[in-house]
Design an enzyme around this catalytic site. Structure first.
Site, PDB file in Angstrom:
ATOM      1  N   VAL A   1       1.355  -3.493   4.051  1.00  0.00           N
ATOM      2  CA  VAL A   1       1.333  -4.765   4.778  1.00  0.00           C
ATOM      3  C   VAL A   1       2.548  -5.634   4.478  1.00  0.00           C
ATOM      4  CG1 VAL A   1      -1.174  -4.797   5.019  1.00  0.00           C
ATOM      5  CG2 VAL A   1      -0.106  -5.871   3.021  1.00  0.00           C
TER       6      VAL A   1
ATOM      7  N   LYS B   1       0.271   3.453  -2.953  1.00  0.00           N
ATOM      8  CA  LYS B   1      -0.947   4.245  -3.161  1.00  0.00           C
ATOM      9  C   LYS B   1      -0.698   5.742  -3.366  1.00  0.00           C
ATOM     10  CE  LYS B   1      -3.864   0.907  -0.711  1.00  0.00           C
ATOM     11  NZ  LYS B   1      -4.557   0.582   0.544  1.00  0.00           N
TER      12      LYS B   1
ATOM     13  N   TYR C   1      -4.224   4.968   7.778  1.00  0.00           N
ATOM     14  CA  TYR C   1      -5.546   4.349   7.965  1.00  0.00           C
ATOM     15  C   TYR C   1      -6.233   4.889   9.226  1.00  0.00           C
ATOM     16  CZ  TYR C   1      -3.526   1.186   4.516  1.00  0.00           C
ATOM     17  OH  TYR C   1      -2.917   0.664   3.404  1.00  0.00           O
TER      18      TYR C   1
ATOM     19  N   SER D   1       0.797  -1.237   0.000  1.00  0.00           N
ATOM     20  CA  SER D   1       0.000   0.000   0.000  1.00  0.00           C
ATOM     21  C   SER D   1       0.822   1.275   0.000  1.00  0.00           C
ATOM     22  CB  SER D   1      -0.950   0.006   1.197  1.00  0.00           C
ATOM     23  OG  SER D   1      -1.996  -0.919   1.009  1.00  0.00           O
TER      24      SER D   1
END
Length: 436
Positions: A268, A76, A250, A73
């Site tokens: 992750v 992103k 997050y 991620s």
């Protein structure tokens, strides 16, 4: 560009901080590997690397910094930035929001009103961002993404094909998200093709040093400090960093901003990338994750880096006022460095590296901190450690510190021979030392 000759003095001082901060977490073994992607469960859980890149491209490394892992991620914000660059902010905003979701990264959800992903840092927004990258097919779209990542890292990045296959075989939740987005008109074209690119981008291999250099590119407003080439426009960087601040970690973002205070993104695969605008980039790797999908050791290392080195972004205004006011020779072999403003870690690193780079031109360096307004412990430790490196090279260093900002009054006796109240006193002592 970074000088070819290793700057030993500064490197040793900064290395001390990085090694110590990493060592403080070496016994921390909380968390678990990301087993929902089977291939990620096979990595060595003890891997632990920490890299820091200054804004001019000089890299400091501690631990397993050459170990490659998948970017996941952390991809992103970079794909989001590429989409902004290729099709413009208005077109991207029409498909992806910028508000914090307060949800898990893989939540199957969209904004209740717009029916678009809430931000580009969760899976729904990241899949939408992939769909916005121009390309005639999946290969062309992915090639553009990889080329952009490579431009930010300063080297060609490759895919871990085993992780890619593992993600593609088990990515049903992401398929549900992609088909949901298609039903709301967010994705154009084949959702499976978009997903294939998404799985590939998450499987790009990086090291903690790659992440630090990618972060430093963002810190420099889009200019890669290693290659000297512009990878991205400054206005796109500003938008990307803004979203990283509010959404990058997050549902732990609020705690991160309060405690660490740097735009950041986790993955992750165990990586974290963090950016201190205008100053430096950080890359961390440790694959054990907490319940929110963030590296346990990585989060703690970044917390300690921020607190011990003064890296919270709310100190940037102070740090930016730290400058070398003047550098001049007052006697053959005697050079004076005048510093002014607030002196924190990044400022001290640059001051010392300037002195180290030019040390062939003097025998005695006089560091004048008379005009320094404030200084933190990290900068204080680096400045007091400056002398050791110079004496090892047969040189000397004196400090002009009339107000005890670097050497407190209660420790003055320990430094009596090298700490002075005026530049004239220090220069006279330096002149005598150089003479004999």
């Amino acid at each position: 560009m970074v000088p070819a000759v290793r700057l030993r003095l500064v490197a040793e001082l900064v290395q001390h901080y990085l090694d110590r901060i990493r060592a403080e977490q070496i016994e921390l073994r909380d968390g678990a590997l990301a087993s929902y992607i089977p291939e990620l469960a096979n990595v060595d859980p003890e891997g632990f690397g920490l890299s820091l890149s200054s804004s001019d491209g000089y890299v400091y490394e501690s631990g397993d910094t050459a170990v490659e892992f998948t970017i996941q991620s952390i991809s992103k914000p970079f794909t989001y930035a590429l989409a902004l660059s290729r099709i413009g902010q208005d077109a991207v905003d029409a498909r992806i929001g910028v508000e914090p979701s307060g949800e898990a990264f893989n939540e199957i959800s969209v904004d209740d009103v717009t029916k678009t992903p809430k931000n580009p840092m969760i899976n729904a927004g990241a899949i939408a961002a992939v769909s916005l990258i121009p390309g005639a097919n999946a290969d062309e779209r992915f090639d553009r993404i990889r080329e952009f990542y490579s431009a930010c890292a300063g080297r060609r990045l490759d895919i871990d094909m085993q992780v890619y296959a593992s993600e593609k075989a088990t990515g049903n939740r992401n398929r549900a998200i992609a088909y949901m987005l298609t039903s709301f008109g967010v994705l154009d074209g084949d959702p499976d093709e978009v997903l294939d690119v998404y799985f590939r981008q998450c499987s790009v291999k990086v090291t903690s040093t790659d992440l630090a250099r990618m972060a430093a590119t963002l810190a420099r407003g889009g200019l890669n400090p290693l290659t000297g080439r512009r990878a991205i426009d400054a206005d796109v960087v500003r938008r990307t960093l803004s979203v990283m601040v509010t959404c990058g970690m997050y549902d732990a973002t609020g705690d991160w901003v309060s405690a660490v205070g740097m735009p950041a993104k986790s993955g992750v695969g165990g990586g974290i990338v963090a950016v201190l605008p205008g100053q430096l980039g950080i890359g961390v790797y440790s694959p054990r994750l907490d319940s929110r999908g963030n590296s346990v050791r990585g989060v703690q290392v970044c917390r300690n880096l921020s607190s011990q080195l003064g890296l919270h972004f709310l100190t940037v205004g102070r740090e930016s006022s730290s400058t070398l006011r003047a550098v001049f020779d007052v006697h053959p072999g005697v050079r004076v460095y005048e510093v002014q403003g607030d002196l924190l870690f990044a400022g001290a690193e640059q001051v010392l590296r300037s002195a180290e780079h030019a040390r062939g031109g003097y025998d005695v360096a006089v560091l004048d901190v008379t005009r320094v307004d404030d200084i933190n412990d990290a900068a204080r430790g680096m400045l007091t450690g400056m002398r050791a490196g110079l004496t090892a090279a047969g040189k000397e260093a004196y400090l002009v510190d009339p107000d005890g900002r670097v050497v407190p009054p209660d420790r003055r006796d320990d430094y009596d021979a090298i700490v002075f109240r005026t530049v004239d006193e220090a220069v006279e002592a330096a002149r005598q030392w150089a003479a004999g």
